[in-house]
Design an enzyme around this catalytic site. Structure first.
Site, mmCIF file in Angstrom:
data_model
loop_
_atom_site.group_PDB
_atom_site.id
_atom_site.type_symbol
_atom_site.label_atom_id
_atom_site.label_comp_id
_atom_site.label_asym_id
_atom_site.label_seq_id
_atom_site.Cartn_x
_atom_site.Cartn_y
_atom_site.Cartn_z
ATOM 1 C CB SER A 147 3.783 25.459 -25.598
ATOM 2 O OG SER A 147 3.785 25.570 -24.192
HETATM 3 N N1 SAH Z 1 3.358 21.527 -21.427
HETATM 4 C C1 SAH Z 1 2.124 22.121 -21.906
HETATM 5 C C2 SAH Z 1 2.041 23.580 -21.570
HETATM 6 C C3 SAH Z 1 1.114 23.827 -20.446
HETATM 7 S S1 SAH Z 1 0.999 25.519 -19.937
HETATM 8 C C4 SAH Z 1 1.990 21.842 -23.401
HETATM 9 O O1 SAH Z 1 2.280 20.763 -23.818
HETATM 10 O O2 SAH Z 1 1.554 22.675 -24.139
HETATM 11 C C5 SAH Z 1 1.941 25.486 -18.455
HETATM 12 C C6 SAH Z 1 1.397 24.675 -17.341
HETATM 13 O O3 SAH Z 1 2.260 24.847 -16.215
HETATM 14 C C7 SAH Z 1 0.010 25.057 -16.855
HETATM 15 O O4 SAH Z 1 -0.838 23.954 -16.973
HETATM 16 C C8 SAH Z 1 0.226 25.433 -15.389
HETATM 17 O O5 SAH Z 1 -0.829 25.047 -14.533
HETATM 18 C C9 SAH Z 1 1.487 24.659 -15.064
HETATM 19 N N2 SAH Z 1 2.234 25.124 -13.891
HETATM 20 C C10 SAH Z 1 2.497 26.386 -13.480
HETATM 21 N N3 SAH Z 1 3.209 26.366 -12.328
HETATM 22 C C11 SAH Z 1 3.404 25.056 -12.022
HETATM 23 C C12 SAH Z 1 4.041 24.372 -10.934
HETATM 24 N N4 SAH Z 1 4.643 25.022 -9.907
HETATM 25 N N5 SAH Z 1 4.046 23.020 -10.938
HETATM 26 C C13 SAH Z 1 3.447 22.327 -11.930
HETATM 27 N N6 SAH Z 1 2.805 22.906 -12.970
HETATM 28 C C14 SAH Z 1 2.785 24.262 -13.012
#
Ligand code: SAH
Length: 297
Positions: A147
């Site tokens: 993000s």
């Molecule tokens: N927190 C991260 C952002 C990752 S993007 C950062 O520091 O930038 C969002 C993430 O959410 C993705 O890796 C995706 O696989 C995960 N995601 C989506 N649905 C999910 C679920 N039900 N449980 C766990 N992770 C999930």
């Protein structure tokens, strides 16, 4: 199904030298406003030629919380090494990012201090790490993104609301960056990822930082983490059409959940648990996140 971090390991390398990730010192930061965090725009962000921006001295960002200080103190070598030029470069670029996030409206000094501490470049693949501190989401593989720094800070600010947080849950570990920032502001952090290779990537990225108060879990975050509940705060890093009821039930009374909600059009929502069966809901700014999906992959 779950992994713990930071309990074992050798002496700390924290903060990581940028050269350990890139093999070369960092370039100057570029400023590329991008509020949309789809994998597509993240790829475009990565491809965009960074505009050279002059270094802006950081604003006073305040002192880290007790949890933050103790986690980092544990990670520091006993004897301070002389400053290394590559470390000073990445630190200066990171402080410029913090100053920019503050200009964008984030005021919480604890959050800004945390952002100034975590080496974002250590969470980004080497080919993109020169862009680690621009104001954009970037691809992390598997069609997911890290993000944008502003939104990471803003969500934590809203969740924290100036209070000391004990137990916090993040849904969507991705590469682990936001989890590391959360570990600077809360006593205990749990983070769940549903894509196994990303869970593994986060473990690899976080291991050298030796963050003792962060636990990573592989699983479906829509179910929450009942064994560690209740939580003072919950952050979703992926957008659903609604916030799963299981997560609302795992909030402490007085606890705050921040989540992107929607499909093409998304808003940040703040949900506060005000009683055993009572929650309030505030709709905040527009945002754009990757989708929240059920199950594991
Ligand atoms: N927190 C991260 C952002 C990752 S993007 C950062 O520091 O930038 C969002 C993430 O959410 C993705 O890796 C995706 O696989 C995960 N995601 C989506 N649905 C999910 C679920 N039900 N449980 C766990 N992770 C999930």
């Amino acid at each position: 199904m779950s992994d713990q971090h930071g309990k074992a390991g050798k002496r700390s390398n924290f903060p990581l030298p940028l050269s350990s990730v890139t093999g070369a010192p960092a370039k100057a930061p570029g400023y590329a406003p991008a509020r949309v965090a789809t994998p597509q725009t993240a790829t475009q962000n990565a491809a965009r030629t960074a505009v050279q921006a002059p270094y802006t001295p950081p604003r006073q960002t305040g002192t880290p919380s007790k949890a933050h200080t103790s986690a980092l103190q544990r990670a520091q070598p006993a004897v301070a090494a002389p400053p290394r030029p590559d470390l000073l470069v990445s630190d200066a670029i990171r402080q410029a990012m913090v100053a920019r996030v503050a200009r964008q409206g984030v005021q919480d000094r604890v959050v800004l201090a945390a952002l100034g501490t975590v080496p974002r470049h250590a969470f980004i693949e080497p080919a993109l790490s020169a862009q680690a501190y621009i104001d954009a989401s970037l691809p992390i593989g598997h069609n997911q993104t890290i993000s944008q720094p502003y939104i990471v800070a803003r969500m934590i600010e809203v969740m924290r609301n100036g209070a000391q947080l004990n137990r916090v849950l993040e849904i969507g570990t991705g590469c682990g960056y936001q989890a590391a920032v959360l570990a600077c502001v809360a006593q205990d952090v749990y983070s769940i990822e549903r894509i196994k290779p990303l869970h593994e990537l986060a473990k690899t990225n976080l291991r050298p930082l030796r963050i003792a108060n962060l636990r990573l879990h592989y699983g479906d975050g829509m179910l929450g983490l009942p064994q560690a509940a209740p939580f003072d705060g919950i952050i979703l890093a992926a957008a659903g059409l609604e916030v799963p009821q299981a997560l609302l039930e795992q909030l402490n009374i007085g606890g705050r959940l921040v989540a992107p909600v929607g499909a093409r059009v998304q808003h940040l929502q703040l949900i506060t648990r005000v009683g055993k069966s009572e929650w309030t809901r505030d709709t905040l700014e527009d945002c754009h996140f990757v989708p929240l999906r059920p199950g594991t992959a």
